[in-house]
Design an enzyme around this catalytic site. Structure first.
Site, PDB file in Angstrom:
ATOM      1  N   SER A  46      36.359  42.880  36.265  1.00  0.00           N
ATOM      2  CA  SER A  46      35.811  41.753  35.490  1.00  0.00           C
ATOM      3  C   SER A  46      35.516  42.135  34.045  1.00  0.00           C
ATOM      4  O   SER A  46      35.391  41.265  33.188  1.00  0.00           O
ATOM      5  CB  SER A  46      34.527  41.242  36.154  1.00  0.00           C
ATOM      6  N   HIS A  47      35.346  43.426  33.757  1.00  0.00           N
ATOM      7  CA  HIS A  47      35.128  43.852  32.373  1.00  0.00           C
ATOM      8  C   HIS A  47      36.212  44.820  31.898  1.00  0.00           C
ATOM      9  O   HIS A  47      36.019  45.507  30.905  1.00  0.00           O
ATOM     10  CB  HIS A  47      33.740  44.487  32.213  1.00  0.00           C
ATOM     11  N   GLU A 187      34.101  33.710  39.372  1.00  0.00           N
ATOM     12  CA  GLU A 187      34.308  33.524  40.816  1.00  0.00           C
ATOM     13  C   GLU A 187      34.604  32.062  41.135  1.00  0.00           C
ATOM     14  O   GLU A 187      35.375  31.763  42.056  1.00  0.00           O
ATOM     15  CB  GLU A 187      33.076  33.978  41.590  1.00  0.00           C
TER      16      GLU A 187
END
Lengths: 342, 342
Positions: A46-47, A187
């Site tokens: 996610s990063h 999500e």
């Protein structure tokens, strides 16, 4: 599609070159690269490299100062460290403030770093981990974009406001970092793409009614984690890491850019604690005593947060980072075309 | 059964006399009385006169030093204030440390008060409210008794570890104060007495299985609020407000007394922030800007935490506090019989 394995250093070099090509000065490029590579190394996708595109879009839109050199501001209050990010990314501002924050936490016992006028995308665990490496406990928080309804409310007002904490250990630190919304916005997007319903309790539609439809949720608002308690913590983050430090709240950050597709402009608050200073004169060593607590948690079969990340990190350090053909193609394109590649 | 109305001052006088009769010195008696009366005034029954009996039982069991005079300890670190409660109640220790904490927060920007060797029962909102009256934001936390399982675990380890925050306003402050367990232990006890099942997700039995049976829950463990996120916050509180300040964790506090029916011995951590120091040089007044956020929350139909308490407070201040015949009988008995009344 075959994956390609690349060393951590080689990935750093490639991502740094992408950001230089996109016009960032060395201080901006190297700091944002360190965070993206650390995340990819930890399988915290996610990063990871997935975030490069958003950063490039934010640069292309003129919403970040590519030549910013953050500045440490003079301070009357000895336990406050203030860094003006000069409308660049928050990451180099954190790196500039970190050694001063560490020094102040050691000398004052507790100290805080306030970052202002930053474009924000960092994973906060990177920052609290850096404090643990200096033997300090750390707490970091910041607003984001208004996409979360307060409990009892009917529309987006609070951010997903991450809250991260770290405690030093001999090996990998104790670290948690989570959104104060029940789920991350990404999500919900993943559910939408997969055509799946959301679990109950994640979101409301634009009329403030509970929904499990991802489209309706994205047009409505997410809910805070843990009901009114999570809502209160998210509000606290708006107050401390937005208003108190004289920077934007989540609704103000959204008003400024009018979209959630670019990285938001706001500040951040990082608090550092010296366990040695707090425990001085008391029996027992705090770092040793903490190990007994962690052991008791693990003995129950529960996990410590970040364990999965640390396992991935060890694997990346010994065997390199595996990227998909699609990720490699994207890196190549950004490197060749710069901002025209997005 | 008719209720009796009593003024705030008269209730203070009566409760203070009870604690003096039970053997507490004036500094202990008056400080614990102030918290109990403040709670009763705010219709916060969980910390009101109902709590006197537990305090008396703790005194009777010899688990609190009735003659303790808390002491401010010399400190090298300017942003740390340390008070030794001398095995008395935490309340007079907080009152002793408060003005120093306020002074340090104003001069350092951020400061922390660590209370050690205390017998703890205070409502933390009383303490963060006191900070807001000095124009400061405040964050307070402490361990309790090990009655909560970490997420993924199977037995009691963490405390219900309260977490409280306050922000100054012209009128009543913004204040929240909650247990990091999904429900307070007292709520499970109330379900047991009423013969009612617990909601799903509150507790596990002694084999670590989910239960809705209050008896099984009391013999087992409660669950943290908000799943792994609340569990992480409760763990952070053990680390910062137990281990870091060189005081007991929740499992250690339970080991020490071997029961949850007496008030626990442990420390507390209170952090104070100066919004004026943090916002210096930045546009806008933080207190004024916070009002816009509160208004936006209220405009959505959501409530601010503590609103119910403040309404009850106003009613008590104008019309006195209403106590049941049973409560009055208990006060009379404690006043007459002292520790023999419990």
């Amino acid at each position: 599609m075959t994956n390609t394995t690349i060393t951590i250093d080689a990935l750093h070099e490639r991502v740094d070159a992408i950001f230089r090509k996109a016009g960032l000065n060395p201080v901006q490029a190297s700091a944002i690269t360190r965070v993206i590579v650390a995340a990819e190394r930890d399988a915290c996708k996610s990063h990871g490299v997935y975030r490069i595109e958003g950063a490039l879009r934010t640069i292309k839109a003129g919403k970040v100062n590519p030549n910013a050199v953050p500045e440490l501001l003079p301070q009357d209050a000895p336990a406050i460290v203030k860094v003006d990010a000069k409308r660049g990314f928050a990451n180099p501002a954190f790196e500039l403030g970190l050694p001063v924050l560490v020094e102040r936490a050691h000398s004052c016992g507790i100290a805080a770093l306030a970052i202002n006028d930053a474009v924000h995308f960092s994973a906060l665990w990177v920052e609290v981990e850096a404090l643990t490496q200096a033997g300090l406990a750390g707490l970091a928080m910041c607003p984001s974009y208004a996409t979360v309804a307060p409990t009892g409310g009917n529309g987006p007002l609070l951010g997903t406001n991450p809250f991260a904490f770290g405690w030093p250990r001999d090996g990998q630190p104790y670290v948690f970092d989570f959104a104060t919304s029940v789920a991350a916005r990404g999500e919900i997007e993943l559910h939408r793409r997969a055509g799946k319903s959301l679990p109950e309790g994640w979101a409301m539609d634009s009329d403030g009614r509970p929904t499990t439809d991802p489209e309706a949720a994205l047009a409505g608002a997410m809910l805070p984690f843990g009901g009114h308690k999570g809502s209160a913590i998210a509000t606290m983050i708006e107050l401390l890491a937005g208003i108190m430090i004289g920077d934007l709240t989540s609704p103000e950050a959204l008003d400024l850019l009018g979209t959630t597709t670019l990285y938001p402009s706001h500040g951040e608050l990082i608090i550092a604690f010296s366990p040695q200073a707090f425990s001085a004169g008391r029996p027992g060593n705090p770092l040793g005593r903490a190990e007994a607590l962690f052991e008791a948690i693990l003995d129950q079969g529960a996990r410590l947060p970040s364990q999965r990340r640390f396992i991935a990190r060890a694997a990346s350090e010994s065997g390199g980072i595996s990227l998909s053909a699609q990720e490699i193609e994207q890196l190549d394109r950004f490197l060749k075309q710069g901002l025209d590649g997005v």
